[in-house]
Scaffold this motif. Structure first.
Motif, short mmCIF file in Angstrom:
data_model
loop_
_atom_site.label_atom_id
_atom_site.label_comp_id
_atom_site.label_asym_id
_atom_site.label_seq_id
_atom_site.Cartn_x
_atom_site.Cartn_y
_atom_site.Cartn_z
N LYS A 201 0.81 -1.22 0.00
CA LYS A 201 0.00 0.00 0.00
C LYS A 201 0.85 1.28 0.00
CE LYS A 201 -3.60 0.17 2.70
NZ LYS A 201 -4.45 -0.05 3.92
N PRO A 202 1.94 1.33 0.78
CA PRO A 202 2.77 2.55 0.74
C PRO A 202 3.34 2.82 -0.65
CG PRO A 202 3.26 1.28 2.71
CD PRO A 202 2.39 0.41 1.86
N LYS A 205 0.55 4.16 -2.89
CA LYS A 205 0.26 5.56 -2.56
C LYS A 205 1.34 6.47 -3.13
CE LYS A 205 -0.46 8.71 1.33
NZ LYS A 205 -0.95 8.85 2.71
N GLU A 206 2.59 6.08 -3.00
CA GLU A 206 3.69 6.89 -3.53
C GLU A 206 3.56 7.09 -5.03
OE1 GLU A 206 8.60 6.63 -3.89
OE2 GLU A 206 7.52 5.38 -2.42
N PRO A 216 1.33 13.57 -0.12
CA PRO A 216 0.81 12.38 0.56
C PRO A 216 -0.44 12.64 1.39
CG PRO A 216 3.19 12.47 0.76
CD PRO A 216 2.77 13.78 0.16
N ASN A 220 -5.27 8.72 -0.17
CA ASN A 220 -5.52 7.61 0.75
C ASN A 220 -5.81 6.34 -0.03
OD1 ASN A 220 -5.85 6.49 3.38
ND2 ASN A 220 -8.06 6.47 3.05
#
Length: 255
Positions: A201-202, A205-206, A216, A220
């Motif tokens: 997930k990180p 998102k990035e 950021p 979400n």
């Protein structure tokens, strides 16, 4: 009735048939009445749809510069054994590496019908099938009252065969900025039974932050299962919902 009179009557009937398209017998008057000629149906020629993405992004109506716009995007793709899909599972620009999963073989393609087939999964799609990117692009287009992603990047167009959906994201960002808007915020909900995606997930998102040229705190990414229900719960499909807002920028911010 004399032969001459009969001939005149027959000639009149013939002329009525030719000139009016026919005749009918009126029982009330006991006479033949000429039919009214039918009007030809008017033919409306539809203009062909625009052939390029840029044409679709320039509608005939005004896209009013309101301060806040909201868009919703949705996408779904089939998941199947990677030998059938022909490509890996990609979400949010990340290839989902995973151990073999228990996939329900509904049609008996790889064994007994309805049996569990243990396999690595891939995504069946014309492009790379990234449901997160596709949903975001659709939400941006929707917020701007533009055609959906399926009209802009048609799945019958060979140019998009196996395409990297990051290209679609870059194009949508360009359109958004060209209309004088920037991302307000975006909320992504990925619906996938398995494989689990918490660890990536990180990275997803990035990628979204970078492609939408934002921060950021405005992005979400959530993920949930479908409680083993329907095709998603059976590992045969993957879904995504996206809600986002676009904020109108003043001239100084756009320059």
């Amino acid at each position: 009735m004399s032969t001459t009179t009969m001939g005149v009557v027959l000639l009149w009937l013939l002329l009525a048939c030719v000139c009016t398209g026919g005749f009918r017998f009126d029982r009330c008057s006991s006479r033949f009445q000429p039919l009214q000629r039918r009007q030809r149906a008017r033919c409306t020629t539809l203009q062909s749809s625009p052939s390029s993405s840029d044409d679709l992004m320039s509608p005939s109506y005004e896209i009013e510069p309101i301060p806040i716009r909201m868009g919703h995007g949705y996408d779904i793709h089939r998941m199947s054994p990677i030998s059938k899909a022909g490509q890996p599972l990609v979400v949010g620009g990340v290839v989902v590496e995973h151990p073999p999963q228990k996939w329900l073989d509904v049609d008996g393609e790889f064994g007994e019908k309805g049996a569990i087939y243990v396999t690595e999964l891939g995504c069946e799609a014309h492009s790379d099938g990234d449901v997160i990117y596709h949903s975001i692009v659709d939400a941006i287009f929707g917020a701007l009252t533009l055609p959906d992603i399926g009209q802009v990047f048609k799945d019958t167009d060979p140019r998009w065969r196996g395409a990297n959906s990051a290209d679609f994201m870059e194009y949508a960002t360009k359109v958004m900025k060209g209309r004088g808007y920037a991302l307000g915020n975006v909320d992504v909900t990925l619906i996938l039974e398995r494989p689990k995606v918490a660890d990536i997930k990180p990275a997803m998102k990035e990628n979204i932050v970078r492609l939408l040229d934002t921060t950021p705190g405005r992005v979400n990414v959530k993920a949930r299962t479908h409680e083993k229900m329907d095709s998603v719960g059976q590992l045969r499909s993957i879904e995504c919902h996206v809600v986002l807002t676009l904020l109108k920028q003043d001239n100084e911010e756009n320059s």
